[in-house]
Design an enzyme around this catalytic site. Structure first.
Site, PDB file in Angstrom:
ATOM      1  CD  GLU A  71      36.095  40.172  48.735  1.00 15.12           C
ATOM      2  OE1 GLU A  71      37.669  40.085  48.531  1.00 15.12           O
ATOM      3  OE2 GLU A  71      36.900  41.268  49.945  1.00 15.12           O
TER       4      GLU A  71
ATOM      5  CB  CYS B  10      37.974  34.462  43.095  1.00 16.82           C
ATOM      6  SG  CYS B  10      36.703  34.511  43.031  1.00 16.82           S
TER       7      CYS B  10
END
Length: 472
Positions: free
Chosen positions: A249, A283
């Protein structure tokens, strides 16, 4: 808050080592707590114990796992205010966002509790070719084995929980390495886990230096590596991981498309949050705004006003909107990227200044792919706003990147939405919200340089379980 001392959690017990780790508040550099770094001997002890309880975990009844996960969820929620304060102090995350993260962590364990009871077994008829063959297949899903989890600083509790909770639900032991800057939330979680009936050694939480931590990547006894962090480190880990499964991720420079049909009264406050929540250290930070030319000037002017009204200050203050970045080195980097962009032709709408580890919320326009603030993951409180004329142009701008995590699309036109969903190269499209939106039960992950595989409890469990068929 007076500084505390935290033991690390290895093989079902709390312990210390000769190597201490100080955790400082990024806001004022005050000492929050002292803990320890696990060495190779501690890690080996955790691995041996985890493997020793592997079969016990596999045989754990679904209702037992459900009860354990519900207990963890309930304890996190009951202690949410205290845990949020600890998280805020170690990370400089404004308290209101820290509280939201703790509540999400409790909910993630709740989701895992529900998923742990689901029957994933399948029954197959195997007579499709030959009607006289009456064989059948029973497919069962078995825990993959020992999991290595590596979590980042920016969501020190919930991103760790997205590895630990599905591992427990799937019946897999896990050793988790929290970020060295923000280990305290996870060590508080260890205390909660230790009070359950989960077999000791099923979960270890070990702050480690990089050399020791890299054994989570290279040791073949780990069957799955789940890493959340920067793309450069993540892809390097994949190349070193051998035969184990890998879930990455990673980051992005997420786009937000604002079409001519968007309602700016709804769009602007959401855009402000996506742009500057936790100083952009997310993110799925809304980094690139692609705004229809008919709304472009209004959107920039109105967002500038909202940005200038954000309150900066001590993260532990409940009224603080933005605070300091995780450290001064990253703040210096962000300031350098801003300066480079301005030298290359970007226009400064507001912000742009740095004081220590604090960077003002910054809006730039007229950016392009030659600028790091646009082409790379800025991971700071900086956004770029460009205009577009047609939805095809907007989609092309959104796709003109090496990343592909999530994209926000503000539109009230169904055709535009469908075209964006089909053509934008990302793991998720968020309708009438910024890409920063994430629900903990949804599949979450990216394409291209943004990662490999998906999180979200149900989807993480799919990587943690191996199908096995009995043909009879």
């Amino acid at each position: 808050m007076q500084s505390k001392n935290y033991s690390i959690y290895s093989a079902g017990k709390f312990t210390t080592t000769n190597q201490t780790l100080e955790v400082h508040n990024p806001f004022d550099n005050s000492l929050v707590a002292t803990t320890y770094l696990a060495d190779k001997f501690i890690l080996e002890e955790s691995i041996i114990k985890a493997l020793a309880v592997k079969n016990q975990l596999q045989e754990l009844a679904p209702q037992k796992k459900h009860n354990i996960l519900k207990q963890i969820s309930n304890e996190i929620y009951a202690n949410r205010k205290r845990l949020a304060e600890i998280l805020s102090l170690e990370s400089a995350k404004p308290l209101k966002y820290a509280l939201g993260e703790i509540e999400r962590s409790a909910f993630t364990f709740f989701i895992a509790a529900e998923e742990s009871k689901k029957d994933r077994n399948e029954h197959l008829k195997l007579n499709r070719i030959n009607d006289t063959d009456q064989r059948e297949g029973i497919v069962e899903y078995f825990p993959i084995g020992l999991i290595a989890g590596i979590a980042p600083f920016n969501f020190p509790m919930n991103l760790a929980v997205h590895k630990i909770a599905p591992a427990i639900a799937a019946g897999c032991p896990i050793i988790l390495k929290p970020a060295s800057r923000t280990p305290l939330s996870c060590l508080e979680l260890a205390k909660i886990i230790d009070r359950t009936e989960l077999p000791k050694g099923a979960v270890s939480i070990l702050p480690m230096d990089r050399d020791t931590g890299n054994l989570l990547v290279t040791d073949e006894r780990f069957k799955l590596l789940s890493f959340t962090g920067s793309p450069d480190i993540g892809w390097k880990m994949k190349s070193q991981s051998g035969k184990k499964k890998v879930v990455l991720e990673l980051g992005g420079n997420a786009a937000t498309i604002i079409t001519a049909s968007a309602d700016l009264k709804d769009t602007l406050p959401k855009s402000l949050m996506g742009a500057f929540a936790y100083s952009g250290q997310i993110c799925i930070h809304a980094q690139r705004f692609i705004v229809h030319s008919s709304l472009y000037e209004t959107f920039i002017n109105d967002l500038k006003i909202l940005t200038l009204n954000l309150k900066s200050g001590n993260p532990i203050d409940t009224t603080t909107d933005v605070s300091h970045m995780i450290d001064e080195a990253n703040a210096v980097r962000v300031k350098q990227w801003i300066n480079e962009a301005l030298q290359q032709g970007a226009q400064l709408i507001c912000g742009g200044k740095r004081n220590g580890s604090y960077v003002e919320p910054t809006i730039l326009s007229h950016c392009n792919n030659t600028m790091k603030v646009y082409a790379e993951e800025v991971f700071g409180p900086v956004i770029c706003i460009n205009s577009y004329e047609t939805i095809e142009d907007a989609i092309q701008q959104a796709n003109n990147t090496k990343f592909g995590l999530q994209c926000g699309v503000f539109t009230n036109d169904t055709n535009e939405l469908n075209k964006c969903f089909k053509q934008i190269e990302v793991g998720g499209v968020i309708h009438n919200h910024v890409p920063t939106l994430r629900y903990d039960q949804m599949p979450y992950g990216g394409v291209k340089d943004s990662g490999l595989g998906r999180e979200g409890v149900k989807y993480a469990m799919l990587d943690m379980l191996e199908p096995k068929i009995l043909v009879k």
